[in-house]
Design a protein around this motif. Structure first.
Motif, short mmCIF file in Angstrom:
data_model
loop_
_atom_site.label_atom_id
_atom_site.label_comp_id
_atom_site.label_asym_id
_atom_site.label_seq_id
_atom_site.Cartn_x
_atom_site.Cartn_y
_atom_site.Cartn_z
N TYR A 151 11.17 39.26 -14.03
CA TYR A 151 10.61 39.10 -12.69
C TYR A 151 9.83 37.80 -12.54
CZ TYR A 151 8.30 40.39 -8.34
OH TYR A 151 7.85 40.41 -7.04
N VAL A 152 9.24 37.30 -13.63
CA VAL A 152 8.43 36.09 -13.53
C VAL A 152 9.27 34.90 -13.09
CG1 VAL A 152 8.72 35.26 -15.91
CG2 VAL A 152 6.57 34.85 -14.71
N ALA A 153 10.60 34.98 -13.24
CA ALA A 153 11.47 33.89 -12.80
C ALA A 153 11.36 33.66 -11.30
CB ALA A 153 12.92 34.19 -13.18
N PHE A 154 11.15 34.72 -10.52
CA PHE A 154 11.01 34.56 -9.08
C PHE A 154 9.71 33.84 -8.74
CE2 PHE A 154 13.63 38.54 -9.38
CZ PHE A 154 14.82 37.94 -8.97
N LEU A 155 8.67 34.08 -9.51
CA LEU A 155 7.44 33.30 -9.36
C LEU A 155 7.72 31.83 -9.62
CD1 LEU A 155 4.26 33.28 -9.08
CD2 LEU A 155 4.20 33.52 -11.56
N GLY A 156 8.52 31.55 -10.66
CA GLY A 156 8.88 30.17 -10.96
C GLY A 156 9.72 29.53 -9.89
N VAL A 157 10.64 30.28 -9.28
CA VAL A 157 11.47 29.72 -8.21
C VAL A 157 10.58 29.28 -7.05
CG1 VAL A 157 13.20 30.29 -6.46
CG2 VAL A 157 13.52 31.04 -8.81
N GLY A 158 9.62 30.11 -6.66
CA GLY A 158 8.71 29.74 -5.58
C GLY A 158 7.86 28.53 -5.94
N ALA A 159 7.36 28.49 -7.19
CA ALA A 159 6.52 27.37 -7.61
C ALA A 159 7.31 26.07 -7.66
CB ALA A 159 5.91 27.68 -8.98
N PHE B 116 18.36 36.91 -17.10
CA PHE B 116 18.14 36.01 -15.96
C PHE B 116 16.85 35.23 -16.11
CE2 PHE B 116 15.76 35.81 -11.89
CZ PHE B 116 16.39 34.68 -11.38
N GLY B 117 15.77 35.90 -16.55
CA GLY B 117 14.51 35.19 -16.73
C GLY B 117 14.61 34.08 -17.75
N GLU B 118 15.30 34.33 -18.85
CA GLU B 118 15.46 33.29 -19.87
C GLU B 118 16.39 32.18 -19.38
OE1 GLU B 118 13.82 33.11 -23.01
OE2 GLU B 118 12.69 34.44 -21.71
N ILE B 119 17.44 32.53 -18.64
CA ILE B 119 18.34 31.51 -18.09
C ILE B 119 17.59 30.58 -17.14
CG2 ILE B 119 20.31 31.18 -16.53
CD1 ILE B 119 21.53 33.69 -17.79
N PHE B 120 16.72 31.15 -16.32
CA PHE B 120 15.94 30.32 -15.39
C PHE B 120 15.08 29.32 -16.15
CE2 PHE B 120 11.81 29.63 -13.39
CZ PHE B 120 12.20 28.98 -12.23
N ARG B 121 14.35 29.80 -17.16
CA ARG B 121 13.47 28.91 -17.91
C ARG B 121 14.26 27.80 -18.59
NH1 ARG B 121 12.18 28.60 -23.10
NH2 ARG B 121 13.30 30.54 -23.58
N ASN C 223 5.63 28.01 -18.36
CA ASN C 223 4.78 28.96 -17.63
C ASN C 223 5.52 30.24 -17.26
OD1 ASN C 223 2.63 27.21 -17.73
ND2 ASN C 223 2.93 26.41 -15.66
N TYR C 224 6.85 30.27 -17.46
CA TYR C 224 7.64 31.38 -16.93
C TYR C 224 8.51 31.97 -18.04
CZ TYR C 224 6.03 28.79 -12.95
OH TYR C 224 5.22 28.12 -12.06
N VAL C 225 7.83 32.53 -19.03
CA VAL C 225 8.50 33.13 -20.17
C VAL C 225 8.41 34.65 -20.06
CG1 VAL C 225 8.06 31.15 -21.64
CG2 VAL C 225 6.40 33.02 -21.56
N PHE C 226 9.17 35.33 -20.91
CA PHE C 226 9.12 36.80 -20.90
C PHE C 226 7.79 37.31 -21.44
CE2 PHE C 226 9.67 40.68 -23.48
CZ PHE C 226 9.85 41.58 -22.44
N ALA C 227 7.33 36.75 -22.56
CA ALA C 227 6.08 37.17 -23.17
C ALA C 227 5.42 35.95 -23.78
CB ALA C 227 6.31 38.23 -24.24
N GLY C 228 4.14 35.82 -23.59
CA GLY C 228 3.41 34.69 -24.14
C GLY C 228 1.93 34.96 -24.10
N PRO C 229 1.12 34.03 -24.63
CA PRO C 229 -0.32 34.25 -24.70
C PRO C 229 -1.03 34.12 -23.37
CG PRO C 229 0.23 32.07 -25.54
CD PRO C 229 1.54 32.76 -25.27
N VAL C 230 -0.39 33.48 -22.38
CA VAL C 230 -1.05 33.23 -21.11
C VAL C 230 -0.31 33.95 -19.99
CG1 VAL C 230 -1.83 31.48 -19.46
CG2 VAL C 230 -1.84 30.98 -21.92
N PRO C 231 -0.95 34.92 -19.31
CA PRO C 231 -0.31 35.54 -18.16
C PRO C 231 -0.40 34.60 -16.95
CG PRO C 231 -2.48 36.49 -18.53
CD PRO C 231 -2.23 35.51 -19.65
N PRO C 232 0.44 34.79 -15.92
CA PRO C 232 1.40 35.88 -15.81
C PRO C 232 2.74 35.57 -16.49
CG PRO C 232 1.36 34.65 -13.77
CD PRO C 232 0.33 34.04 -14.66
#
Length: 586
Positions: A276-284, A341-346, A474-483
């Motif tokens: 889902y974080v990929a959609f945040l990245g698309v907007g950004a 999809f999230g990984e493909i976007f990144r 900034n738009y990974v599946f899991a990492g030290p910094v949210p979101p």
């Protein structure tokens, strides 16, 4: 013959509840007094706990916990005017808050020893505080269980209920501000704050006060909404540290907005989206490309409203394009596809650098130097004086995110209570049965996917301007910094799926704790994993439970509420299941 008798030891009579309660009161008074003593002899420990008669913030936490413990004990003793504190019984909340006070005090004492390196670094005041705080905890544990059904609350005048709502929100604002404003160089203070708040909130829930407050807020819905908005808007005006910690609040609001969008997909429609974080990245990325950034490949500069709409539209289109072929899958298969999809976007954003692909996103370097927002001549990157108070740049973005959050909450609530919302719940509960009742499952799920993506894209447009740069990391599946996708999903589950306030609370906790306890950065995922396991064991419905989920998870016990509350919850649940599905399919 002489009769001889053997003296038998006389068994001590168990202490009466009244004696135990007065012991708790005495221990609470002693604990309050200990807060005015010195707990260490050196100022090397953060917070300066060396002054007599002037409690430091760490000592104030112990003092507050002791006062709450004493009030609960006096309420259990039947002191007139305090009976409202324990409508469902005093033993459980009293023991919980007393234990929290002891844990907070003991943590402070241990922190002094660990920080300074020796037991002799404790002043007698610290030892006295630990012993005094332990007395109420032990005595409360020995109290007999007096859990009871809450008596019907007396109907208060409207003005009194309004005053209660205002007082509760003002207290909540103070508590939240205290936690956010704690100095990052004093992690002991924030940890002690978390301990006391966690135990105190649990005690309030167990005592039945929160249930009665919910009834009051339900009767005064407009006042509650107004008070919550005023509280949120007032936050930057009462910041003692200027704009230092307002950035944390801005990021919490961005995180919470995206989590609410995900809550539509996961909480209402029951679709497990791991990308889902990929959609945040698309907007950004969209906002960065059309907002006049120096490295933008398009060389255009839209006004903010146009950039926000463009980011939302781009995320919505991506949601439809990704959802159309994948939403015919269910369960784990859907989760795997969305994760891909999230990984493909990144990866794609990292390859659009002019070498591996077209020059659009500047590859791994991202799009820097995104200009500050300017709305009707109001520059968000400059300080402004409002009502004699100077608001920094992050305060401007904070107030903007309050408006966006309000918009997202309205969209979520309206959609959830509409025919399409009832269809989402029916699909979540049993897609086969919902389809048999006339609901077009694919179309309904696609609408949820697209709407959630659009809300995430809207939050992304603001995030791009707050950070002034957008990079693929900034738009990974899991990492030290949210979101990121894992943290977003954890926020929804932790807070409570299908609710409005749940993801907001979950997002605040999952962002604030790592931000304030940066020294635990390498153990964040471990900590949140343990927290989720404990949550699934003791409160699987989340911190703020949906009524249906509460009934399902506590079907065989009374934790979901008293019979009248259960009947009301069952009626609400029925409205969104069988009958609701029939309406949705009509």
């Amino acid at each position: 013959m002489t009769d001889t008798t053997i003296d038998q030891p006389v068994a001590k009579a168990p202490a009466t509840p009244a004696a135990l309660l007065w012991t708790i009161v005495a221990g609470s008074v002693a604990t309050v007094a200990s807060a005015f003593l010195a707990w260490t002899w050196t100022t090397a420990f953060p917070g300066n706990l060396t002054i007599y008669g002037n409690p430091a913030p760490l000592q104030l936490l112990t003092l507050v916990g002791a006062v709450l413990t004493g009030l609960y004990a006096l309420s259990a003793l039947g002191i007139k005017g305090l009976g409202w504190l324990t409508p469902t019984g005093a033993r459980k909340p009293l023991w919980i808050v007393a234990l929290g006070t002891f844990a907070t005090t003991l943590f402070t004492a241990i922190s002094i020893i660990v920080e300074l390196g020796a037991l002799v670094d404790l002043e007698p005041g610290a030892g006295f505080a630990v012993i005094a705080a332990a007395v109420p905890a032990i005595a409360a544990y020995k109290l007999p269980d007096d859990t009871r059904k809450a008596a019907p609350a007396k109907q208060l005048p409207s003005w009194a209920e309004v005053l209660i709502i205002v007082a509760v929100f003002a207290l909540g604002l103070f508590v939240v501000t205290f936690g956010i404003d704690t100095d990052d160089s004093e992690p002991q203070l924030f940890i002690a704050y978390l301990i006391l708040v966690a135990f105190s909130v649990t005690a309030l829930v167990k005592s039945g006060i929160t249930a009665r407050l919910s009834q009051i807020t339900a009767r005064n819905r407009q006042v509650t909404i107004t008070a919550s908005l005023v509280m949120a808007i007032a936050f930057p005006f009462i910041q003692q540290s200027g704009d230092t910690y307002t950035l944390i609040a801005v990021n919490i609001l961005i995180f919470a907005t995206v989590a609410l969008g995900l809550n539509i997909v996961v909480g209402l429609a029951g679709l497990l989206d791991l990308g889902y974080v990929a959609f945040l990245g698309v907007g950004a990325y969209t906002a960065a490309l059309v907002s006049g950034a120096t490295s933008s490949a398009f060389g255009v500069q839209f006004p903010f409203w146009a950039a926000a709409l463009t980011g939302m539209a781009a995320s919505l289109v991506f949601g439809v394009v990704i959802g159309a072929p994948t939403l015919r899958l269910r369960g784990d298969y859907l989760a795997i596809v969305t994760l891909g999809f999230g990984e493909i976007f990144r990866i794609a954003m990292g390859n659009l650098d002019g070498t591996s692909g077209p020059q659009i996103t500047n590859g791994p370097n991202g799009i820097p130097n995104i200009p500050q927002l300017e709305f009707f001549g109001y520059n968000f990157g400059e300080p402004h004086t409002v009502l004699g108070i100077t608001l920094g740049a992050y305060a401007n973005y904070y107030l903007l995110m309050i408006l966006i959050m309000a918009l997202v909450v309205v969209v979520f609530s309206r959609a959830g209570n509409s025919r399409i919302g009832r269809a989402w719940v029916a699909i979540r509960e049993d897609e086969t049965a919902a389809t048999a009742m006339g609901i077009n499952g694919f179309r309904v799920k696609l609408v949820a996917f697209a709407l959630g993506a659009a809300l995430a894209g809207l939050a992304g447009t603001v995030q791009a301007h707050v950070n002034t740069t957008v990079v693929p990391e900034n738009y990974v599946f899991a990492g030290p910094v949210p979101p990121n996708s894992a943290f977003l999903l954890a926020a929804v589950i932790l807070g409570g799926m299908g609710t409005i306030s749940g993801p907001i609370v979950g997002s605040a906790l999952l962002f604030l704790i790592p931000a304030k306890l940066s020294f635990l950065q390498d153990y964040q995922l471990l900590g949140f994993g343990i927290a989720l396991i404990l949550l699934m064991r003791f409160r699987p419905e989340g911190l703020i439970a949906n009524k249906r989920a509460q009934l399902e998870f506590h079907e065989n016990d009374d934790e979901a509420g008293v019979p009248e509350q259960r009947q009301s919850a069952e009626a609400d649940a029925d409205a969104t299941s069988g009958a609701g599905a029939a309406k949705a399919g009509a």
